[in-house]
Design an enzyme around this catalytic site. Structure first.
Site, PDB file in Angstrom:
ATOM      1  N   GLY A 143       0.694  -1.226  -0.197  1.00  0.00           N
ATOM      2  CA  GLY A 143      -0.164  -0.057   0.138  1.00  0.00           C
ATOM      3  C   GLY A 143       0.783   1.231   0.063  1.00  0.00           C
ATOM      4  O   GLY A 143       0.281   2.371   0.491  1.00  0.00           O
ATOM      5  N   CYS A 150       1.940   0.352  -9.812  1.00  0.00           N
ATOM      6  CA  CYS A 150       1.532  -0.435  -8.636  1.00  0.00           C
ATOM      7  C   CYS A 150       0.196  -0.699  -8.622  1.00  0.00           C
ATOM      8  O   CYS A 150      -0.646   0.132  -8.945  1.00  0.00           O
ATOM      9  CB  CYS A 150       1.986   0.515  -7.392  1.00  0.00           C
ATOM     10  SG  CYS A 150       1.370  -0.379  -5.689  1.00  0.00           S
ATOM     11  N   ILE A 200       8.424  -5.530 -15.514  1.00  0.00           N
ATOM     12  CA  ILE A 200       7.226  -5.330 -15.258  1.00  0.00           C
ATOM     13  C   ILE A 200       6.944  -4.911 -13.664  1.00  0.00           C
ATOM     14  O   ILE A 200       7.688  -5.564 -12.946  1.00  0.00           O
ATOM     15  CB  ILE A 200       6.097  -6.241 -15.632  1.00  0.00           C
ATOM     16  CG1 ILE A 200       6.338  -7.562 -15.114  1.00  0.00           C
ATOM     17  CG2 ILE A 200       5.854  -6.073 -17.102  1.00  0.00           C
ATOM     18  CD1 ILE A 200       5.258  -8.549 -15.575  1.00  0.00           C
ATOM     19  N   GLY A 231      10.834  -9.243 -13.059  1.00  0.00           N
ATOM     20  CA  GLY A 231       9.539 -10.074 -12.979  1.00  0.00           C
ATOM     21  C   GLY A 231      10.026 -11.588 -12.587  1.00  0.00           C
ATOM     22  O   GLY A 231      10.390 -11.995 -13.853  1.00  0.00           O
ATOM     23  N   GLY A 232      10.233 -11.948 -11.690  1.00  0.00           N
ATOM     24  CA  GLY A 232      10.526 -13.685 -11.424  1.00  0.00           C
ATOM     25  C   GLY A 232      11.912 -13.987 -11.721  1.00  0.00           C
ATOM     26  O   GLY A 232      12.216 -15.043 -11.927  1.00  0.00           O
ATOM     27  N   GLY A 291      13.475  -8.718  -7.132  1.00  0.00           N
ATOM     28  CA  GLY A 291      12.810  -8.354  -6.114  1.00  0.00           C
ATOM     29  C   GLY A 291      12.769  -9.743  -5.218  1.00  0.00           C
ATOM     30  O   GLY A 291      13.502 -10.025  -4.303  1.00  0.00           O
TER      31      GLY A 291
HETATM   32  C1  LIG Z   1       6.898  -6.573  -1.189  1.00  0.00           C
HETATM   33  C2  LIG Z   1       6.883  -5.755  -2.474  1.00  0.00           C
HETATM   34  C3  LIG Z   1       6.803  -4.320  -2.485  1.00  0.00           C
HETATM   35  C4  LIG Z   1       7.052  -3.745  -3.586  1.00  0.00           C
HETATM   36  N1  LIG Z   1       7.117  -2.300  -3.887  1.00  0.00           N
HETATM   37  C5  LIG Z   1       6.914  -1.618  -4.657  1.00  0.00           C
HETATM   38  C6  LIG Z   1       7.135  -0.175  -4.896  1.00  0.00           C
HETATM   39  O1  LIG Z   1       7.143   0.394  -3.727  1.00  0.00           O
HETATM   40  N2  LIG Z   1       7.120   0.291  -6.053  1.00  0.00           N
HETATM   41  C7  LIG Z   1       7.169  -0.274  -7.332  1.00  0.00           C
HETATM   42  O2  LIG Z   1       7.378   0.342  -8.350  1.00  0.00           O
HETATM   43  N3  LIG Z   1       7.277  -1.881  -7.203  1.00  0.00           N
HETATM   44  C8  LIG Z   1       7.238  -2.283  -6.067  1.00  0.00           C
HETATM   45  N4  LIG Z   1       7.175  -3.681  -6.105  1.00  0.00           N
HETATM   46  C9  LIG Z   1       7.176  -4.561  -7.424  1.00  0.00           C
HETATM   47  C10 LIG Z   1       8.495  -5.067  -7.697  1.00  0.00           C
HETATM   48  O3  LIG Z   1       9.662  -4.045  -7.651  1.00  0.00           O
HETATM   49  C11 LIG Z   1       8.623  -5.851  -9.041  1.00  0.00           C
HETATM   50  O4  LIG Z   1       8.337  -5.113  -9.992  1.00  0.00           O
HETATM   51  C12 LIG Z   1       8.029  -6.977  -9.005  1.00  0.00           C
HETATM   52  O5  LIG Z   1       8.035  -7.698  -7.588  1.00  0.00           O
HETATM   53  C13 LIG Z   1       8.321  -8.117  -9.922  1.00  0.00           C
HETATM   54  O6  LIG Z   1       9.587  -8.558  -9.589  1.00  0.00           O
HETATM   55  P1  LIG Z   1      10.101  -9.823  -8.805  1.00  0.00           P
HETATM   56  O7  LIG Z   1       9.300 -11.100  -9.589  1.00  0.00           O
HETATM   57  O8  LIG Z   1      11.366 -10.045  -9.072  1.00  0.00           O
HETATM   58  O9  LIG Z   1       9.769  -9.541  -7.440  1.00  0.00           O
HETATM   59  C14 LIG Z   1       6.979  -4.644  -4.678  1.00  0.00           C
HETATM   60  C15 LIG Z   1       7.051  -5.853  -4.985  1.00  0.00           C
HETATM   61  C16 LIG Z   1       6.904  -6.587  -3.560  1.00  0.00           C
HETATM   62  C17 LIG Z   1       7.097  -7.952  -3.662  1.00  0.00           C
END
Ligand SMILES: Cc1cc2nc3c(=O)[nH]c(=O)nc-3n(C[C@H](O)[C@H](O)[C@H](O)COP(=O)(O)O)c2cc1C
Ligand SMILES: Cc1cc2nc3c(=O)[nH]c(=O)nc-3n(C[C@H](O)[C@H](O)[C@H](O)COP(=O)(O)OP(=O)(O)OC[C@H]3O[C@@H](n4cnc5c(N)ncnc54)[C@H](O)[C@@H]3O)c2cc1C
Ligand code: FES
Lengths: 256, 297
Positions: free
Chosen positions: B71, B126, B186, B238-239, B260
């Site tokens: 949030g 987001c 993404i 993403g992943g 992430g």
């Molecule tokens: C706990 C959490 C918080 C996140 N907060 C943000 C954020 O503040 N701003 C944003 O642009 N993306 C946010 N994301 C999205 C990540 O930056 C990323 O785009 C997404 O998780 C996909 O990558 P991943 O699969 O490597 O986690 C968040 C993701 C997670 C899991």
């Protein structure tokens, strides 16, 4: 992991402000580990396991107040156990508990006793009726009690008794309670040059419990309370934010 | 093996970047991630006013990835400026920012710029905060205007983070028209979980965003499609959890990679991915440029 469904089997009024909620499954855990408790429709909050199948909760704000409305047959969700927990070491240990900080230390005392470790506990609270787990600590070894109003035994703060102890004679020391108390314990331990022998259980705002969101990190190490902690050794806390400030739900610093 | 990567003019020691919202709320945490080998770090998204975020649960692990609805919790740019100043370290620091409209984005960017950051990432993606993020990122005009406003206000590279839409190329083009130096693709996919015992949605916010392994093929396709059309840099996210994943994204056209959720399994993921990429390139006697976008013909 989707939160596990936990049905309340018994509620015990421990003190005027703390209740133990027993639930219908036992979690293998290390004393000092915590669970995320989901009070549905309200919030999810971190709580130490005070028994393999229970949490002991002090009424604070919205989520704990909602929890206090639940009784036998009601349920909440549980994720965990999370975090590192206390590492039990040596042959003779000292526990220093303040208020609801006794919650994770009760089961540590019992585990120590069953491992034939000599346990001494300094248990402090505002008043006699606020003393948590007096019996558990008493059964596990020596118990010294302090009350701020003098209603039982030593009149004053737990740290005043700690000050009179020869801390060097203990193989390990464990502390949980108000941060001001724990910070004082760290200062005393530093005087004996044994800060690495003291394990502290810290409280910071915990949201994800998974070590990802970054809410619970401490300065300047960046260690995460929720995953690298909540238990840290004194030498990991010297010169840090410990005893100085913490962060609220938004990430803003608040002075202790 | 040299993995030095140039993204929008920034020199990265390797192409792995900490994704927004993961361990990015404090300088101490960002620095710990730098020490673990990341080529750059992106902060938690920062806005005009402080927000406590959604009620919990805000994040759960599922069998195929993670659901989160944090949030947009943040202490506001006023408070965060000092963290940014302290975060300056061994690698570039990118500030992720969000707002309701171009004016708010500009205000946050101007509020943080003096802290001495290396680039901005605009969170237009987001999926779980009404009126922010993806609500704007779905509208090409809003994306173009917000990007242009921030570009005009600051003199550092501006990256635009996109939601995983089927028409992502249209939004990517809008960002490019607005002057973006890169797109980041993404953000998480809208998703939810239900507790069948209590029949409640598990996330406090009812729904949130899916990240982790489950979204990798979706993210890869987005990067692939964007690379075929855009002239600016593309940062894949993403992943991604292994060097094999990373190579797929580079071959689909990503200049760099954000990571992430994979930090959950392995805090050393940045170094492990860089090492794996280096080994792959060495064994085949090629460099990053040779494989960048090769699969897109
Ligand atoms: C706990 C959490 C918080 C996140 N907060 C943000 C954020 O503040 N701003 C944003 O642009 N993306 C946010 N994301 C999205 C990540 O930056 C990323 O785009 C997404 O998780 C996909 O990558 P991943 O699969 O490597 O986690 C968040 C993701 C997670 C899991
Ligand atoms: C690892 C850990 C173990 C804990 N174990 C126990 C325990 O065994 N027994 C017990 O009574 N309490 C324990 N707590 C504290 C407990 O989590 C808070 O008292 C509770 O979250 C308050 O929620 P609330 O909505 O009732 O109060 P609020 O009015 O929301 O908050 C009151 C205060 O509680 C703290 N708090 C609120 N939400 C959180 C959160 N998500 N994470 C951390 N702190 C928060 C803040 O300091 C806040 O100022 C533990 C905390 C941590 C981090
Ligand atoms: S609470 Fe999310 S990282 Fe610790």
């Amino acid at each position: 992991m989707i939160p596990m469904h936990a049905e309340i089997t018994q509620v015990v009024n421990e003190t005027p402000s703390a209740r133990t909620f027993f639930f219908d499954s036992s979690l293998g855990h290390i004393p000092g580990q915590y669970v995320m408790v989901w009070i549905r429709g309200v919030d999810e909050i971190p709580m130490s396991l005070s028994y393999p199948n229970a949490i002991t909760v002090q009424k604070m704000g919205e989520a704990t107040t909602a929890l206090f409305k639940l009784g036998k047959g009601d349920s909440f969700g549980i994720r965990g156990p999370f975090g590192n927990g206390f590492s039990l070491e040596g042959n003779s240990i000292l526990l220093i508990a303040g208020g609801v900080g006794a919650a994770p230390l009760g089961s540590l005392a019992e585990k120590a006793k069953s491992n034939n470790i000599k346990v001494k506990t300094i248990l402090g609270a505002k008043s006699a009726e606020e003393l948590l787990f007096k019996k558990r600590f008493d059964n596990a070894g020596d118990l010294m009690i302090t009350t701020e109003d003098g209603s039982l035994e030593y009149h004053g703060l737990a740290t005043e008794l700690v000050d009179e102890e020869d801390l060097a004679k203990y193989d390990a020391i464990y502390s949980c309670g108000p941060e001001k108390m724990m910070f004082k314990v760290l200062n005393i331990a530093e005087g004996f040059d044994i800060s690495s022998r003291v394990q502290f259980s810290l409280q910071r705002y915990v949201k994800c419990g998974l070590g990802l969101c970054g809410t619970c990190c401490i300065d300047p190490s960046g260690l995460r309370i929720c995953r690298d902690g909540p238990v840290f050794r004194g030498d990991q806390l010297i010169g840090t934010e410990f005893g100085q400030y913490m962060r609220d739900a938004s990430g803003k610093r608040v002075k202790l | 093996m040299d993995l030095t990567t140039n993204v929008t003019g920034l020199q990265l020691r390797n192409p792995t970047i900490l994704a927004a919202g993961i361990l990015g709320s404090t300088a101490s945490s960002l620095k710990r991630v730098m020490r673990s080998g990341a080529g750059a770090v992106v902060t938690k998204s920062i806005g005009v006013v402080s927000r406590e975020g959604h009620p919990g649960p805000v994040m759960i692990k599922t069998e195929c990835g993670f659901l989160n609805a944090i949030g947009l919790a943040n202490p506001s740019y006023h408070e965060f400026k000092s963290e940014l100043e302290e975060a300056k370290g061994e690698v570039p620091v990118v500030a992720s920012i969000f707002g309701r409209n171009a004016e708010e984005f500009e205000e946050v960017a101007l509020g943080l710029i003096e802290a001495g950051l290396d680039a901005f990432e605009l969170n237009l993606s987001c999926p779980h905060a009404e009126g922010y993020g993806a609500s704007l990122g779905e509208d090409p005009n809003a994306v173009e205007n917000i990007t242009r406003a921030v570009k005009k206000a600051v003199n550092v590279p501006v990256w635009v983070k996109l939601p995983p839409l089927t028409n992502i190329v249209k939004i990517g083009l809008a960002a490019q028209r607005g002057g973006a130096d890169a797109v980041v693709a993404i953000n998480t996919l809208p998703a939810m979980a239900i507790d069948i015992e209590s029949r409640f949605p598990v996330l406090g916010n009812i729904s949130g965003g899916l990240s982790g392994a489950a979204i990798k093929p979706v993210a890869l396709k987005c990067v692939y499609d964007l690379y075929a059309v855009l002239d600016i840099d593309i940062i894949g996210v993403g992943g991604i959890s292994s060097w094999r994943d990373a190579l797929e994204f580079i071959m689909a056209g990503a200049s760099a990679l954000e990571i992430g959720s994979a930090v959950y399994e392995d805090r050393g993921v940045f170094r492990h991915i860089s090492d794996g990429i280096a080994r792959y390139l060495q064994e085949r006697g090629c460099d990053l440029e040779d494989i960048h976008g090769v699969t897109v013909r």
